[in-house]
Design a protein around this motif. Structure first.
Motif, PDB file in Angstrom:
ATOM      1  N   PHE A  43       0.831  -1.204   0.000  1.00  0.00           N
ATOM      2  CA  PHE A  43       0.000   0.000   0.000  1.00  0.00           C
ATOM      3  C   PHE A  43       0.868   1.258   0.000  1.00  0.00           C
ATOM      4  CE2 PHE A  43      -2.629  -3.384   1.478  1.00  0.00           C
ATOM      5  CZ  PHE A  43      -3.854  -3.118   0.927  1.00  0.00           C
ATOM      6  N   GLY A  44       0.246   2.355  -0.428  1.00  0.00           N
ATOM      7  CA  GLY A  44       0.902   3.655  -0.391  1.00  0.00           C
ATOM      8  C   GLY A  44       0.121   4.584   0.520  1.00  0.00           C
ATOM      9  N   LEU A  45       0.630   5.779   0.715  1.00  0.00           N
ATOM     10  CA  LEU A  45      -0.036   6.768   1.581  1.00  0.00           C
ATOM     11  C   LEU A  45      -1.468   7.034   1.112  1.00  0.00           C
ATOM     12  CD1 LEU A  45       0.488   8.882   3.922  1.00  0.00           C
ATOM     13  CD2 LEU A  45       1.033  10.513   2.100  1.00  0.00           C
ATOM     14  N   SER A  46      -1.674   7.029  -0.201  1.00  0.00           N
ATOM     15  CA  SER A  46      -3.002   7.313  -0.760  1.00  0.00           C
ATOM     16  C   SER A  46      -3.904   6.079  -0.739  1.00  0.00           C
ATOM     17  CB  SER A  46      -2.859   7.818  -2.199  1.00  0.00           C
ATOM     18  OG  SER A  46      -2.212   6.832  -2.996  1.00  0.00           O
ATOM     19  N   ARG A  47      -3.420   5.005  -0.137  1.00  0.00           N
ATOM     20  CA  ARG A  47      -4.124   3.733   0.052  1.00  0.00           C
ATOM     21  C   ARG A  47      -4.268   2.895  -1.215  1.00  0.00           C
ATOM     22  NH1 ARG A  47      -1.910   3.250   3.838  1.00  0.00           N
ATOM     23  NH2 ARG A  47      -2.985   1.370   4.463  1.00  0.00           N
ATOM     24  N   LEU A  91      -2.515   0.432  -4.106  1.00  0.00           N
ATOM     25  CA  LEU A  91      -1.461  -0.567  -3.992  1.00  0.00           C
ATOM     26  C   LEU A  91      -0.382  -0.306  -5.030  1.00  0.00           C
ATOM     27  CD1 LEU A  91      -1.398  -3.250  -2.085  1.00  0.00           C
ATOM     28  CD2 LEU A  91      -1.205  -4.362  -4.301  1.00  0.00           C
ATOM     29  N   ILE A  92       0.851  -0.204  -4.549  1.00  0.00           N
ATOM     30  CA  ILE A  92       1.987   0.086  -5.441  1.00  0.00           C
ATOM     31  C   ILE A  92       2.615  -1.231  -5.888  1.00  0.00           C
ATOM     32  CG2 ILE A  92       4.182   1.284  -5.669  1.00  0.00           C
ATOM     33  CD1 ILE A  92       3.375   3.029  -3.241  1.00  0.00           C
ATOM     34  N   SER A  93       2.510  -1.502  -7.178  1.00  0.00           N
ATOM     35  CA  SER A  93       3.124  -2.720  -7.727  1.00  0.00           C
ATOM     36  C   SER A  93       4.453  -2.341  -8.384  1.00  0.00           C
ATOM     37  CB  SER A  93       2.204  -3.343  -8.780  1.00  0.00           C
ATOM     38  OG  SER A  93       2.291  -2.594  -9.981  1.00  0.00           O
ATOM     39  N   GLY A 151       3.848   0.219 -10.672  1.00  0.00           N
ATOM     40  CA  GLY A 151       3.243   1.407 -10.094  1.00  0.00           C
ATOM     41  C   GLY A 151       1.844   1.189  -9.560  1.00  0.00           C
ATOM     42  N   MET A 152       1.141   2.324  -9.394  1.00  0.00           N
ATOM     43  CA  MET A 152      -0.172   2.312  -8.765  1.00  0.00           C
ATOM     44  C   MET A 152      -1.297   2.628  -9.747  1.00  0.00           C
ATOM     45  SD  MET A 152      -1.451   4.906  -5.827  1.00  0.00           S
ATOM     46  CE  MET A 152      -0.496   4.333  -4.447  1.00  0.00           C
ATOM     47  N   ALA A 153      -0.972   3.360 -10.811  1.00  0.00           N
ATOM     48  CA  ALA A 153      -2.026   3.808 -11.736  1.00  0.00           C
ATOM     49  C   ALA A 153      -2.481   2.638 -12.599  1.00  0.00           C
ATOM     50  CB  ALA A 153      -1.516   4.953 -12.606  1.00  0.00           C
ATOM     51  N   TYR A 210       6.719  -0.184  -0.228  1.00  0.00           N
ATOM     52  CA  TYR A 210       7.030   0.400  -1.551  1.00  0.00           C
ATOM     53  C   TYR A 210       6.725   1.893  -1.629  1.00  0.00           C
ATOM     54  CZ  TYR A 210       7.553  -4.341  -3.532  1.00  0.00           C
ATOM     55  OH  TYR A 210       7.962  -5.621  -3.824  1.00  0.00           O
ATOM     56  N   CYS A 211       6.187   2.476  -0.546  1.00  0.00           N
ATOM     57  CA  CYS A 211       5.861   3.904  -0.505  1.00  0.00           C
ATOM     58  C   CYS A 211       7.008   4.636   0.171  1.00  0.00           C
ATOM     59  CB  CYS A 211       4.557   4.101   0.274  1.00  0.00           C
ATOM     60  SG  CYS A 211       4.143   5.819   0.632  1.00  0.00           S
ATOM     61  N   ILE A 212       7.498   5.722  -0.442  1.00  0.00           N
ATOM     62  CA  ILE A 212       8.648   6.443   0.147  1.00  0.00           C
ATOM     63  C   ILE A 212       8.192   7.641   0.983  1.00  0.00           C
ATOM     64  CG2 ILE A 212      10.396   5.685  -1.510  1.00  0.00           C
ATOM     65  CD1 ILE A 212       9.856   8.341  -3.067  1.00  0.00           C
ATOM     66  N   LYS A 213       6.878   7.768   1.230  1.00  0.00           N
ATOM     67  CA  LYS A 213       6.299   8.850   2.057  1.00  0.00           C
ATOM     68  C   LYS A 213       6.755  10.227   1.572  1.00  0.00           C
ATOM     69  CE  LYS A 213       5.531   5.223   4.859  1.00  0.00           C
ATOM     70  NZ  LYS A 213       6.345   4.201   4.244  1.00  0.00           N
ATOM     71  N   CYS A 214       6.781  10.392   0.262  1.00  0.00           N
ATOM     72  CA  CYS A 214       7.232  11.669  -0.305  1.00  0.00           C
ATOM     73  C   CYS A 214       6.156  12.750  -0.200  1.00  0.00           C
ATOM     74  CB  CYS A 214       7.619  11.467  -1.774  1.00  0.00           C
ATOM     75  SG  CYS A 214       6.217  10.922  -2.791  1.00  0.00           S
ATOM     76  N   GLY A 215       4.905  12.336  -0.050  1.00  0.00           N
ATOM     77  CA  GLY A 215       3.818  13.306   0.096  1.00  0.00           C
ATOM     78  C   GLY A 215       3.352  13.949  -1.210  1.00  0.00           C
ATOM     79  N   VAL A 216       3.865  13.512  -2.357  1.00  0.00           N
ATOM     80  CA  VAL A 216       3.447  14.129  -3.628  1.00  0.00           C
ATOM     81  C   VAL A 216       1.961  13.850  -3.901  1.00  0.00           C
ATOM     82  CG1 VAL A 216       3.893  14.289  -6.113  1.00  0.00           C
ATOM     83  CG2 VAL A 216       5.790  13.964  -4.534  1.00  0.00           C
ATOM     84  N   CYS A 217       1.490  12.665  -3.536  1.00  0.00           N
ATOM     85  CA  CYS A 217       0.060  12.353  -3.730  1.00  0.00           C
ATOM     86  C   CYS A 217      -0.796  13.327  -2.915  1.00  0.00           C
ATOM     87  CB  CYS A 217      -0.246  10.913  -3.352  1.00  0.00           C
ATOM     88  SG  CYS A 217       0.307  10.442  -1.702  1.00  0.00           S
ATOM     89  N   VAL A 224       3.303  11.170  -9.779  1.00  0.00           N
ATOM     90  CA  VAL A 224       3.865  10.795  -8.468  1.00  0.00           C
ATOM     91  C   VAL A 224       4.964   9.754  -8.700  1.00  0.00           C
ATOM     92  CG1 VAL A 224       1.781  11.247  -7.081  1.00  0.00           C
ATOM     93  CG2 VAL A 224       2.028   9.037  -8.231  1.00  0.00           C
ATOM     94  N   PRO A 225       5.894   9.621  -7.760  1.00  0.00           N
ATOM     95  CA  PRO A 225       6.981   8.650  -7.966  1.00  0.00           C
ATOM     96  C   PRO A 225       6.483   7.214  -8.120  1.00  0.00           C
ATOM     97  CG  PRO A 225       7.501  10.141  -6.157  1.00  0.00           C
ATOM     98  CD  PRO A 225       6.081  10.419  -6.536  1.00  0.00           C
ATOM     99  N   CYS A 226       5.279   6.929  -7.600  1.00  0.00           N
ATOM    100  CA  CYS A 226       4.766   5.555  -7.667  1.00  0.00           C
ATOM    101  C   CYS A 226       3.747   5.376  -8.801  1.00  0.00           C
ATOM    102  CB  CYS A 226       4.133   5.162  -6.336  1.00  0.00           C
ATOM    103  SG  CYS A 226       2.797   6.268  -5.831  1.00  0.00           S
ATOM    104  N   ALA A 237       7.715   1.127  -8.431  1.00  0.00           N
ATOM    105  CA  ALA A 237       7.643   1.003  -6.962  1.00  0.00           C
ATOM    106  C   ALA A 237       8.875   1.685  -6.375  1.00  0.00           C
ATOM    107  CB  ALA A 237       7.601  -0.470  -6.565  1.00  0.00           C
ATOM    108  N   PRO A 238       8.767   2.965  -5.990  1.00  0.00           N
ATOM    109  CA  PRO A 238       9.978   3.699  -5.576  1.00  0.00           C
ATOM    110  C   PRO A 238      10.661   3.142  -4.329  1.00  0.00           C
ATOM    111  CG  PRO A 238       7.997   5.004  -5.101  1.00  0.00           C
ATOM    112  CD  PRO A 238       7.551   3.803  -5.902  1.00  0.00           C
ATOM    113  N   GLY A 239       9.911   2.488  -3.452  1.00  0.00           N
ATOM    114  CA  GLY A 239      10.505   1.981  -2.216  1.00  0.00           C
ATOM    115  C   GLY A 239      10.989   0.545  -2.313  1.00  0.00           C
TER     116      GLY A 239
HETATM  117  S1  SF4 Z   1       3.166   9.640  -3.998  1.00  0.00           S
HETATM  118 FE1  SF4 Z   1       4.807   9.226  -2.507  1.00  0.00          FE
HETATM  119  S2  SF4 Z   1       3.713   9.221  -0.509  1.00  0.00           S
HETATM  120 FE2  SF4 Z   1       2.149   9.048  -2.086  1.00  0.00          FE
HETATM  121  S3  SF4 Z   1       1.787   6.827  -2.252  1.00  0.00           S
HETATM  122 FE3  SF4 Z   1       3.299   7.401  -3.831  1.00  0.00          FE
HETATM  123  S4  SF4 Z   1       5.310   7.059  -2.877  1.00  0.00           S
HETATM  124 FE4  SF4 Z   1       3.778   7.096  -1.240  1.00  0.00          FE
END
Ligand code: SF4
Ligand code: SF4
Length: 273
Positions: A174-178, A180-182, A185-187, A212-219, A263-265, A269-271
């Motif tokens: 899962f990512g911050l935006s809930r 799932l990051i594969s 990616g998530m999209a 896999y979420c780097i908590k970057c906050g871009v989402c 977003v990076p994800c 999967a950035p993390g």
């Molecule tokens: S944009 Fe950054 S904080 Fe949001 S889900 Fe993706 S990796 Fe996590």
């Protein structure tokens, strides 16, 4: 014996044969909605499915693999990444979903329904039993409303969750935006099927729910409804309200997905180590 590789090969063939992944309408022209899916596998007896019954995960309304299919041996999860055209189009406007995104969400979901019905038929033709929870009449979501109304983190107590199935099948976290990051990616969209065939489980290359979420906050920055914060995670009520507004504007289609693009994800999967 039906191997993982043989199943993936057959499913990719079916993906190419199923109509609906390309829409051709004046609004967006000829557009491919999804790239080819990726696959993950879990044993139906994997204890992780039992943990999904906990209130803080999915809840008591959840059905495990054996409740869907008493003969269950494996769960197969798929991630269908949105095409570059769909993702790119939705990066442009900061508030409203692109037309391509709207078609990918609605007509795209119809395509997934048709595709998963074809995958189920493939198993049945090989003599296996199969159940696609999302297409089953027992599927549903129970939303608990208390006397104080919905809580910001209100729980959609679902019979089944594609994202949780994908997590169990090793597809991602899962990512911050809930979402799932594969690895892709998530999209995109997730799907799953429970079958009476044995497959080699995919090792889960993670231990935490959000590795896999780097908590970057871009989402959070991208969200037009301010529904995501690094401190509190996702506020489902704010998100739903925004999506409802978009539905009024673009009915019969709806969507948003600004937390999934730019977003990076978005497509990786950035993390992932
Ligand atoms: S944009 Fe950054 S904080 Fe949001 S889900 Fe993706 S990796 Fe996590
Ligand atoms: S779907 Fe839209 S409103 Fe909902 S969390 Fe993502 S960006 Fe925000």
């Amino acid at each position: 014996m039906y191997s993982n590789a043989e199943l993936v090969k057959d499913c990719l063939e079916l993906f190419r044969q199923t109509e609906g992944d390309i829409v051709d309408v004046p609004e967006i022209g000829e557009t491919v909605l999804f790239d080819e899916p990726i696959f993950g596998f879990a044993s139906a007896g994997d204890g992780i499915f039992e943990t999904f019954r906990r209130k803080e995960v999915i809840g008591a309304n959840y059905f495990g693999p054996y409740e869907w299919l008493p003969e269950a041996r494996s769960v197969v999860a798929l991630f269908l990444p949105f095409s570059e055209a769909v993702r790119k189009s939705n990066r442009e406007d900061k508030t409203d979903p692109s037309r391509e995104w709207l078609y990918a969400r609605i007509e795209g979901q119809e395509f997934i329904g048709k595709y998963m019905a074809a995958v189920k038929q493939l198993f049945e033709e090989k003599g296996f039993k199969a159940c696609v929870p999302a297409l089953d009449e027992r599927f549903g979501i129970k939303i608990e409303i208390t006397s104080k109304g919905l809580r910001p983190d209100f729980h959609a107590d679902s019979r089944w969750s594609e994202r949780h199935a994908a997590y169990a099948c090793g597809l991602g976290t899962f990512g911050l935006s809930r979402g799932l990051i594969s690895e892709r990616g998530m999209a995109g969209r997730y799907a799953s099927i429970i079958v009476s065939a044995d497959f080699e489980p995919t090792p889960r290359a993670y231990t935490g729910i959000d590795d896999y979420c780097i908590k970057c906050g871009v989402c959070a920055k991208n969200c037009p409804a301010n529904a995501i914060s690094l401190k509190h995670g996702k506020n489902n009520i704010k998100c739903n309200k925004h999506v409802e507004t978009m539905k009024k504007k673009y009915s019969p289609r709806y969507g948003c997905g600004k937390c999934q693009v730019g977003v990076p994800c978005e497509f990786r999967a950035p993390g992932k180590k």
